[in-house]
Design a protein around this motif. Sequence first.
Motif, PDB file in Angstrom:
ATOM      1  N   VAL A 165       0.866  -1.173   0.000  1.00 38.50           N
ATOM      2  CA  VAL A 165       0.000   0.000   0.000  1.00 38.50           C
ATOM      3  C   VAL A 165       0.902   1.221   0.000  1.00 38.50           C
ATOM      4  O   VAL A 165       1.842   1.312   0.806  1.00 38.50           O
ATOM      5  N   SER A 166       0.659   2.138  -0.917  1.00 38.30           N
ATOM      6  CA  SER A 166       1.465   3.348  -0.999  1.00 38.30           C
ATOM      7  C   SER A 166       0.550   4.560  -1.053  1.00 38.30           C
ATOM      8  O   SER A 166      -0.447   4.573  -1.792  1.00 38.30           O
ATOM      9  N   TYR A 167       0.881   5.563  -0.276  1.00 33.93           N
ATOM     10  CA  TYR A 167       0.116   6.808  -0.281  1.00 33.93           C
ATOM     11  C   TYR A 167       0.786   7.870  -1.145  1.00 33.93           C
ATOM     12  O   TYR A 167       0.408   9.027  -1.117  1.00 33.93           O
ATOM     13  N   THR A 168       1.806   7.482  -1.895  1.00 32.03           N
ATOM     14  CA  THR A 168       2.515   8.402  -2.783  1.00 32.03           C
ATOM     15  C   THR A 168       2.484   7.839  -4.201  1.00 32.03           C
ATOM     16  O   THR A 168       2.199   6.665  -4.407  1.00 32.03           O
ATOM     17  N   PRO A 169       2.816   8.649  -5.215  1.00 33.14           N
ATOM     18  CA  PRO A 169       2.818   8.150  -6.595  1.00 33.14           C
ATOM     19  C   PRO A 169       3.864   7.072  -6.846  1.00 33.14           C
ATOM     20  O   PRO A 169       3.761   6.332  -7.812  1.00 33.14           O
ATOM     21  N   LYS A 187       3.269   9.170   8.520  1.00 33.94           N
ATOM     22  CA  LYS A 187       2.378  10.266   8.154  1.00 33.94           C
ATOM     23  C   LYS A 187       2.231  10.309   6.637  1.00 33.94           C
ATOM     24  O   LYS A 187       3.218  10.203   5.904  1.00 33.94           O
ATOM     25  N   ILE A 188       0.982  10.443   6.190  1.00 31.93           N
ATOM     26  CA  ILE A 188       0.749  10.572   4.758  1.00 31.93           C
ATOM     27  C   ILE A 188       1.316  11.916   4.305  1.00 31.93           C
ATOM     28  O   ILE A 188       0.989  12.959   4.878  1.00 31.93           O
ATOM     29  N   PRO A 189       2.197  11.905   3.299  1.00 33.46           N
ATOM     30  CA  PRO A 189       2.819  13.173   2.879  1.00 33.46           C
ATOM     31  C   PRO A 189       1.816  14.103   2.217  1.00 33.46           C
ATOM     32  O   PRO A 189       0.745  13.686   1.761  1.00 33.46           O
ATOM     33  N   PHE A 190       2.178  15.367   2.155  1.00 28.30           N
ATOM     34  CA  PHE A 190       1.344  16.359   1.485  1.00 28.30           C
ATOM     35  C   PHE A 190       1.632  16.341  -0.009  1.00 28.30           C
ATOM     36  O   PHE A 190       2.737  16.011  -0.446  1.00 28.30           O
ATOM     37  N   SER A 191       0.651  16.695  -0.788  1.00 30.62           N
ATOM     38  CA  SER A 191       0.765  16.596  -2.244  1.00 30.62           C
ATOM     39  C   SER A 191       1.934  17.398  -2.780  1.00 30.62           C
ATOM     40  O   SER A 191       2.687  16.929  -3.637  1.00 30.62           O
ATOM     41  N   ASN A 192       2.094  18.620  -2.298  1.00 29.92           N
ATOM     42  CA  ASN A 192       3.139  19.468  -2.843  1.00 29.92           C
ATOM     43  C   ASN A 192       4.547  19.028  -2.436  1.00 29.92           C
ATOM     44  O   ASN A 192       5.522  19.559  -2.934  1.00 29.92           O
ATOM     45  N   SER A 193       4.644  18.082  -1.520  1.00 28.29           N
ATOM     46  CA  SER A 193       5.958  17.629  -1.101  1.00 28.29           C
ATOM     47  C   SER A 193       6.361  16.322  -1.752  1.00 28.29           C
ATOM     48  O   SER A 193       7.438  15.824  -1.521  1.00 28.29           O
ATOM     49  N   SER A 194       5.484  15.742  -2.557  1.00 28.87           N
ATOM     50  CA  SER A 194       5.814  14.459  -3.172  1.00 28.87           C
ATOM     51  C   SER A 194       5.788  14.534  -4.702  1.00 28.87           C
ATOM     52  O   SER A 194       6.762  14.214  -5.359  1.00 28.87           O
ATOM     53  N   SER A 195       4.670  14.947  -5.269  1.00 33.06           N
ATOM     54  CA  SER A 195       4.558  14.996  -6.729  1.00 33.06           C
ATOM     55  C   SER A 195       3.583  16.101  -7.114  1.00 33.06           C
ATOM     56  O   SER A 195       2.398  16.010  -6.795  1.00 33.06           O
ATOM     57  N   PRO A 196       4.052  17.156  -7.777  1.00 31.68           N
ATOM     58  CA  PRO A 196       3.158  18.256  -8.183  1.00 31.68           C
ATOM     59  C   PRO A 196       2.057  17.754  -9.099  1.00 31.68           C
ATOM     60  O   PRO A 196       2.259  16.915  -9.966  1.00 31.68           O
ATOM     61  N   GLY A 197       0.864  18.258  -8.883  1.00 33.05           N
ATOM     62  CA  GLY A 197      -0.270  17.884  -9.715  1.00 33.05           C
ATOM     63  C   GLY A 197      -0.974  16.621  -9.277  1.00 33.05           C
ATOM     64  O   GLY A 197      -1.981  16.249  -9.878  1.00 33.05           O
ATOM     65  N   PHE A 198      -0.467  15.960  -8.242  1.00 32.47           N
ATOM     66  CA  PHE A 198      -1.105  14.730  -7.761  1.00 32.47           C
ATOM     67  C   PHE A 198      -1.672  14.995  -6.375  1.00 32.47           C
ATOM     68  O   PHE A 198      -0.952  15.411  -5.470  1.00 32.47           O
ATOM     69  N   THR A 199      -2.956  14.757  -6.208  1.00 31.23           N
ATOM     70  CA  THR A 199      -3.606  14.984  -4.924  1.00 31.23           C
ATOM     71  C   THR A 199      -3.645  13.679  -4.148  1.00 31.23           C
ATOM     72  O   THR A 199      -4.196  12.678  -4.621  1.00 31.23           O
ATOM     73  N   ILE A 200      -3.063  13.682  -2.969  1.00 33.75           N
ATOM     74  CA  ILE A 200      -3.031  12.491  -2.121  1.00 33.75           C
ATOM     75  C   ILE A 200      -4.194  12.561  -1.137  1.00 33.75           C
ATOM     76  O   ILE A 200      -4.323  13.532  -0.386  1.00 33.75           O
ATOM     77  N   PRO A 201      -5.066  11.546  -1.136  1.00 31.45           N
ATOM     78  CA  PRO A 201      -6.184  11.569  -0.177  1.00 31.45           C
ATOM     79  C   PRO A 201      -5.682  11.538   1.268  1.00 31.45           C
ATOM     80  O   PRO A 201      -4.724  10.828   1.589  1.00 31.45           O
ATOM     81  N   MET A 203     -13.063   7.013  -5.217  1.00 34.97           N
ATOM     82  CA  MET A 203     -12.344   6.549  -4.022  1.00 34.97           C
ATOM     83  C   MET A 203     -12.017   5.057  -4.083  1.00 34.97           C
ATOM     84  O   MET A 203     -11.019   4.605  -3.531  1.00 34.97           O
ATOM     85  N   GLY A 204     -12.856   4.282  -4.767  1.00 32.86           N
ATOM     86  CA  GLY A 204     -12.577   2.862  -4.885  1.00 32.86           C
ATOM     87  C   GLY A 204     -11.318   2.569  -5.673  1.00 32.86           C
ATOM     88  O   GLY A 204     -10.680   1.524  -5.482  1.00 32.86           O
ATOM     89  N   LEU A 205     -10.934   3.500  -6.561  1.00 32.18           N
ATOM     90  CA  LEU A 205      -9.739   3.298  -7.377  1.00 32.18           C
ATOM     91  C   LEU A 205      -8.460   3.504  -6.576  1.00 32.18           C
ATOM     92  O   LEU A 205      -7.417   2.941  -6.919  1.00 32.18           O
TER      93      LEU A 205
END
Length: 394
Positions: free
Chosen positions: A46-50, A70-84, A147-149
Motif C-alpha cells: 500500500v502506498s500513499y505516494t505516486p 504520516k501521509i505526505p502532502f501533495s506538494n511535497s511528493s509529486s506536483p499535480g497529484f492529490t493524495i487523499p 475513491m474505490g480506485l
Amino acid sequence: MPCSIYSVLFIAALLQLHGLQVVSAAKSCSCRTAEQKAVKDLQFRVSYTPTTTDSVVLSGWSAGGGDRRKIPFSNSSSPGFTIPFEGREYGGGSRKQIYGTRAYGSGYPYGVSSSTTIAGRPFPFVMWPISWGPGYLGGEEYDGPTMGLVRPGGPLGVAKVGTTDVGRWPYVSSDEVYEIIGDKESLNFIMAQLVDRCKITPQWPIPFNPFSTTVNTTRPETVIQYYRASSFALAFSGYNNTFALPSNATTIQGWDQSSPLPINLTRSSFLLCVNSTIGSALPIMRIPTPKSGLSTGALVGIVIGGIFGGCIAWIMVFKIYMYYKERKTARRQKEQKNARRRRRGAHREEAEIELVGAEAVEDDGKTLVNRNDEEESVKGAKVEEHGKENVVYL
C-alpha cells in the motif's frame, strides 16, 4: 473429511490475483497439502505516494505493530497529484488490537477525537474504514465515484460465508449464512482462509454498494463484529442491532450497548471458527525484517575489535605461559636444592660410619694388648711360684 478439488482451485484462483503460484501444488501433492500451500501467506503493498518508495507491506497472520507514519502532502511528493487524507497518521496497529465491537468506528488504538463521527481519523491499520454512505457517522468521506480506485486493498466488496459440510458442522442450519465486507485484497485472502480452516462453501465477492437496498441487504444494524479499525466487518442478515440505527449510533458504544445476538448464534461453533479466523488472519501492516547484511562501520568495528581482542588474548596466553614456566623453574630449583641436601646428608652419614668404625678398631686393639699383658703377667707369676716350690734348702 477430504477437501474437494473445487476448493483448491477456488483458493488458487483467488490467490493468483496476487501473483502467487499455487496451481502446481495441486498437481504435485495431495489435495490437503495443496490447500495449505495456497493459503500459506498473502502480501500486498500500500502506498500513499505516486511511487512505491514509501510503501508498506500488509501481510496475513502478521503481528503488526511498528512505528506510525504520516501521509505526505501533495506538494511535497509529486506536483499535480492529490493524495487523499494527506497529513494523517497511519500504521502502528497490532494484532492484539484487531477486534472492535458492534459499533461503527470502534477498534481504533489511537486517534479517537469524537464519538459522533469517524471523519478526520488516522488509519492505525493502514486501511480505510468501510463507508455506509452519507449521513452515517462521517463515513461518507471514504466513499465516492473515484475513491474505490485509490482505496488501499482495492474497492469494497461483500461475500457470503456459509457451509454445507455436515461432517465438520453437523448442527449448522442452512440459514446460518454470514457476510463479510471489506476491501478486495482482504476479502479474497480471508475467503481462502475460511475455506481452508472452517470448510465454508467458496463464494466470489461482489461489489459493495451501501446505497443499494436491493443488491446488498447488509446494513450497519446487521453487523455483529467490526475488525481492524472498522475497515472489515462480519454481518448476519437475521440480526437487528437497534443501537446501530442512524438515530442511535455512536462510535464508542460497547458490547452492552448493542442488541443481543440470536440464541442460535451464541452457541454456534461455526461462528466461533469464522470470527477467530478473521481476527487472526486479516492482513495488517508487517514490521520490516532487519537487514541481515552489515554496514561498513559495523565491519570495521568487527575487524578492529577482533585485532584488539586477539592482542589481549595473546597477552593473556603469554602471561599464563610465563607464570607456569616460572613455577616449573622454581619447582626444578627446589628439587635440585633438596637433592644436594640429600647428598650432603648421605656423605655425612658415611663419614660418621667410618669414624665409628675406626674408633671400634682402636678400642679392639687396646683391649687385645691389655689382655696379652695380663696373660704374660699371670704366666710369670706362675713360673716364679713354681720356682719357689722347687728350691731345696740345705
